[in-house]
Design a protein around this motif. Structure first.
Motif, PDB file in Angstrom:
ATOM      1  N   ASN A 286      37.804 114.220 -16.038  1.00 25.87           N
ATOM      2  CA  ASN A 286      37.243 115.263 -15.172  1.00 25.87           C
ATOM      3  C   ASN A 286      36.058 116.000 -15.783  1.00 25.87           C
TER       4      ASN A 286
ATOM      5  N   ASP B 238      32.663 117.600 -16.452  1.00 30.71           N
ATOM      6  CA  ASP B 238      31.738 118.079 -15.432  1.00 30.71           C
ATOM      7  C   ASP B 238      30.457 118.580 -16.113  1.00 30.71           C
TER       8      ASP B 238
ATOM      9  N   HIS C  93      37.554 121.085 -16.528  1.00 30.35           N
ATOM     10  CA  HIS C  93      38.489 121.645 -15.537  1.00 30.35           C
ATOM     11  C   HIS C  93      39.930 121.658 -16.028  1.00 30.35           C
TER      12      HIS C  93
ATOM     13  N   GLU D  11      43.570 122.928 -16.914  1.00 29.80           N
ATOM     14  CA  GLU D  11      44.450 123.908 -16.261  1.00 29.80           C
ATOM     15  C   GLU D  11      45.043 124.859 -17.281  1.00 29.80           C
TER      16      GLU D  11
ATOM     17  N   LYS E 167      45.124 128.666 -13.341  1.00 27.65           N
ATOM     18  CA  LYS E 167      44.883 128.492 -14.781  1.00 27.65           C
ATOM     19  C   LYS E 167      45.845 129.321 -15.634  1.00 27.65           C
TER      20      LYS E 167
END
Lengths: 289, 125
Positions: A106, A108, A147, A149, A181
């Protein structure tokens, strides 16, 4: 409430130091501060949560999964900030990114650039030229760009100036706007916690002393100050620890209501800081041995 | 709407937030149906932990000043006049208590205090 991290009856022995029957649960959507003095097991615990160390017995689960079968999946969902520099000195941040990004599904680039801009970081300078604050910002950028968590940080504020510490807290507040989160971080700078932490987990000598929310702590604990004539052996037992001087005593109680009943107006009662709680708990452990 | 937090106050931070939001609601500065900032937003703005704003909102909900709709947020309730009056009465009692304590400190008798109260009350009319 969902638990993101769970340690159950964890034991880990080293030469001269043990983590003993350690159980904690870290709640989803909140910030948990992990406090304790130097060398009491904070980093060891974090390493076990990250599977960098394995417990001798007991279980560790993250997102409800165990490392044996789900290591890859778990690591994808965690952003980890170490207390030491783990970036390669001789590379630039850009080069570092090219290495790290491949590890994360993921990753980014937009998010990465956002933080680089926010922190005002140079992309092309070699990392070894970075100051301690910049290094921290670079580690944070790496940890926040996929991203995750769950954000786990080992002493993120140690060695940083107060201004940057404030900025970091603001960034953490911003991260928490997204209710999914969870942040877990160790620190011994307890003033940072008043502004951000929801839960406090306190470790001392490898043992879990408590996990409480910040309001519970305020409601249960109090610093009591008064004249020595108020103390006798029995009353002293009511406190976690007592500090006496020629001019009076100061003590920590974990039962504020009871202390109010016993002493009424004869003493001054104050809200303890987390530092007070750490100090008196350590002192108490020594006194009661 | 203003919320000012004192770190040196004896009052818990969540109580300070509770009191100040309550005051804004009772004075109609926050009107019925108006939405409140999310707990997370308020925590960020005030630089306090989420659990603090959460507790303040829970207390406001318990006492009927606000209500929450899952997924939409928290809103100011319709204030019934009985409740407003009761809250104000409580405020008056507290202030009178302070006045009484101060009077006792410097030895003002009940009669003297009553006289003073009567004079001040009439002056305001």
């Amino acid at each position: 409430m969902e638990n993101i991290i769970e340690l159950k009856n964890v034991h880990k022995s080293f030469k001269g130091f043990d983590i003993k029957n350690f159980s904690i649960a870290v709640k989803k959507g909140f910030v948990t501060g992990f406090i304790g003095g130097n060398g009491v097991g904070k980093s060891t615990t974090i390493k076990m949560i990250m599977n960098l160390l394995q417990p001798d017995s007991g279980t560790v689960s993250v997102f409800g999964l165990n490392y044996k079968e789900h290591e890859k999946e778990i690591k994808q969902r965690i952003g980890f900030v170490y207390d030491e520099n783990i970036l390669y000195d001789h590379l630039s941040l850009n080069q570092m990114k090219d290495i790290v990004k491949h590890a994360y599904e993921n990753w980014d680039d937009h998010l990465f650039n956002h933080y680089v801009e926010l922190f005002d970081l140079p992309l092309k300078k070699k990392i070894k030229t970075f100051s301690k604050g910049m290094m921290m910002k670079a580690s944070l950028t790496m940890a926040l760009s996929h991203h995750a968590e769950l954000i786990i940080m080992d002493e993120p504020t140690s060695g940083l100036d107060p201004i940057f510490r404030r900025e970091l807290l603001e960034i953490l507040h911003q991260l928490m706007q997204d209710g999914d989160k969870t942040i877990f971080f160790s620190t011994h700078i307890t003033t940072d916690l008043d502004m951000i932490a929801d839960y406090i987990t306190f470790i001392h000598n490898g043992e879990h002393i408590f996990t409480k929310d910040l309001i519970e702590i305020e409601e249960e604990y109090a610093i009591v100050k008064g004249g020595l004539e108020l103390l006798d052996r029995e009353i002293e037992q009511e406190f976690l620890a007592v500090r006496k001087s020629n001019y009076g005593f100061e003590a920590l109680t974990a039962n504020k209501g009871r202390a109010e009943e016993v002493f009424g107006d004869m003493v001054i009662m104050e809200k303890p800081t987390l530092e007070d709680i750490m100090y008196y708990t350590k002192k108490g452990a020594e006194q009661h041995v | 709407m203003q919320i000012i937090i004192s770190n040196s106050s004896k009052q818990h931070i969540y109580e300070q937030i509770y009191e100040q939001l309550k005051t804004s609601i009772l004075s109609n500065e926050l009107e019925a149906g108006q939405s409140l900032p999310s707990m997370r937003q308020l925590a960020k703005d005030l630089n306090v932990s989420l659990i603090t704003t959460k507790r303040a909102y829970e207390e406001l909900e318990k006492t009927g000043f606000i209500y929450s709709i899952v997924g939409k947020g928290s809103f100011v309730s319709e204030q019934n006049s009985e409740m407003v009056k009761e809250a104000k009465m409580k405020g008056i009692e507290e202030q009178l208590l302070t006045a009484i304590r101060n009077s006792k400190d410097i030895g003002i008798s009940l009669t003297e205090l009553k006289e003073l109260l009567t004079i001040l009350y009439r002056e305001e009319e």
